[in-house]
Design a protein around this motif. Sequence first.
Motif, PDB file in Angstrom:
ATOM      1  N   GLN A  84       0.836  -1.189   0.000  1.00  0.00           N
ATOM      2  CA  GLN A  84       0.000   0.000   0.000  1.00  0.00           C
ATOM      3  C   GLN A  84       0.878   1.249   0.000  1.00  0.00           C
ATOM      4  O   GLN A  84       1.798   1.385   0.798  1.00  0.00           O
ATOM      5  CB  GLN A  84      -0.910   0.001   1.226  1.00  0.00           C
ATOM      6  CG  GLN A  84      -1.834  -1.208   1.289  1.00  0.00           C
ATOM      7  CD  GLN A  84      -2.856  -1.231   0.178  1.00  0.00           C
ATOM      8  OE1 GLN A  84      -3.717  -0.353   0.080  1.00  0.00           O
ATOM      9  NE2 GLN A  84      -2.765  -2.229  -0.691  1.00  0.00           N
ATOM     10  N   SER A  85       0.568   2.170  -0.907  1.00  0.00           N
ATOM     11  CA  SER A  85       1.380   3.371  -1.068  1.00  0.00           C
ATOM     12  C   SER A  85       0.867   4.565  -0.280  1.00  0.00           C
ATOM     13  O   SER A  85       1.560   5.579  -0.181  1.00  0.00           O
ATOM     14  CB  SER A  85       1.448   3.761  -2.551  1.00  0.00           C
ATOM     15  OG  SER A  85       2.120   2.782  -3.305  1.00  0.00           O
ATOM     16  N   SER A  86      -0.353   4.466   0.255  1.00  0.00           N
ATOM     17  CA  SER A  86      -0.926   5.583   0.999  1.00  0.00           C
ATOM     18  C   SER A  86      -1.922   5.048   2.019  1.00  0.00           C
ATOM     19  O   SER A  86      -2.444   3.931   1.888  1.00  0.00           O
ATOM     20  CB  SER A  86      -1.636   6.564   0.061  1.00  0.00           C
ATOM     21  OG  SER A  86      -2.852   6.000  -0.434  1.00  0.00           O
ATOM     22  N   THR A  87      -2.223   5.866   3.012  1.00  0.00           N
ATOM     23  CA  THR A  87      -3.215   5.436   4.003  1.00  0.00           C
ATOM     24  C   THR A  87      -4.641   5.411   3.438  1.00  0.00           C
ATOM     25  O   THR A  87      -5.413   4.534   3.837  1.00  0.00           O
ATOM     26  CB  THR A  87      -3.161   6.309   5.265  1.00  0.00           C
ATOM     27  OG1 THR A  87      -3.305   7.683   4.914  1.00  0.00           O
ATOM     28  CG2 THR A  87      -1.849   6.101   5.997  1.00  0.00           C
ATOM     29  N   PRO A  88      -5.040   6.308   2.539  1.00  0.00           N
ATOM     30  CA  PRO A  88      -6.415   6.186   2.026  1.00  0.00           C
ATOM     31  C   PRO A  88      -6.703   4.830   1.384  1.00  0.00           C
ATOM     32  O   PRO A  88      -7.749   4.220   1.629  1.00  0.00           O
ATOM     33  CB  PRO A  88      -6.516   7.334   1.013  1.00  0.00           C
ATOM     34  CG  PRO A  88      -5.579   8.362   1.544  1.00  0.00           C
ATOM     35  CD  PRO A  88      -4.418   7.580   2.096  1.00  0.00           C
ATOM     36  N   GLU A  89      -5.781   4.320   0.541  1.00  0.00           N
ATOM     37  CA  GLU A  89      -6.040   3.022  -0.081  1.00  0.00           C
ATOM     38  C   GLU A  89      -5.959   1.903   0.940  1.00  0.00           C
ATOM     39  O   GLU A  89      -6.752   0.963   0.924  1.00  0.00           O
ATOM     40  CB  GLU A  89      -5.090   2.775  -1.253  1.00  0.00           C
ATOM     41  CG  GLU A  89      -3.620   2.666  -0.920  1.00  0.00           C
ATOM     42  CD  GLU A  89      -2.769   2.288  -2.143  1.00  0.00           C
ATOM     43  OE1 GLU A  89      -3.324   1.715  -3.105  1.00  0.00           O
ATOM     44  OE2 GLU A  89      -1.563   2.572  -2.118  1.00  0.00           O
ATOM     45  N   ALA A  90      -5.031   1.995   1.878  1.00  0.00           N
ATOM     46  CA  ALA A  90      -4.872   0.939   2.874  1.00  0.00           C
ATOM     47  C   ALA A  90      -6.072   0.874   3.809  1.00  0.00           C
ATOM     48  O   ALA A  90      -6.589  -0.221   4.106  1.00  0.00           O
ATOM     49  CB  ALA A  90      -3.600   1.173   3.683  1.00  0.00           C
TER      50      ALA A  90
END
Length: 304
Positions: free
Chosen positions: A147-153
Amino acid sequence: MNSANRSFTILDGGMGRLLERLGAPFRLPEWSALSLIEAPEFVTRAHRAYVDSGADIITTNSYGLVPHMLGPERFTRDGLSLADRAGRLAREVAEGAGRKVLVAGSLPPLFESYQPERFQADEAPRILESLVGGLRPHIDLWLVETQSSTPEALTALAAVRDLGLPVYVSYTLKDEDGRVGPAELRSGEAVSDAVERTLAAGASGVFFNCSQPEVMSDAVLAARRVSGWPDFAIGVYANAFAPEPPSDAPYAGISEIRADLGPENYLRWVDRWIAQGASVVGGCCGIGPEHIEAIRNYRARIAV
């Protein structure tokens, strides 16, 4: 090496490069999903190789089961059944291992690896529904990975948080050649902030994966400094990719593997991560069964 008496869990290694080595069908953009579609016996062989090498956890071959890799039409038609197949193959190998082996259900980046700006919050639930529905009957834990960012994670975490299984979120880090400074996600978010948000959202632990080994230690130390959640797991499974600049072209080619990350050298990094507080270690792209075997042998030595 640090020879303190420590206990840790061994995750498996990368799937795609192992499938290629085994002679499985392998090309872009399908990547590891192609074997699942055309020759699932190779997926079984790959899982068995990791179990035989000492992995305590094997990961479902579901990383490529997303629309931008399968194609939107095939994902809509076959996504759920392919996720079910990925889960069943891993479960069958785990059940035949002769010892306790857990199955992690891989929930990958839904739109593009390393490209946080491509995340589409409105489309994510539809994609996750197929992946979760297919994997859920077969797994012991969820691994929201790369995961590259907290929104997607946190979107993926929310989709599985209440399903009764542990959920681990694994972030990929900025790892440009010669990079210095505090550990950051590829989105630019500070690791410490991401860990706090992820644990507050209900994750059982936070891992770091699919980045070069050199940037992992700072992330482990940043995670350890987060207070308020004393019992969460920290995991690391680095890749063996050569340094490469960010690209706007999805899957422009298969990345080069470093020549300096054989089992012995990779084990030096593993030793460091364990000493710094990691409780789960394994490998990502380019890290194979021989690396996992070296980690198993190392654990046996230090347990004496």
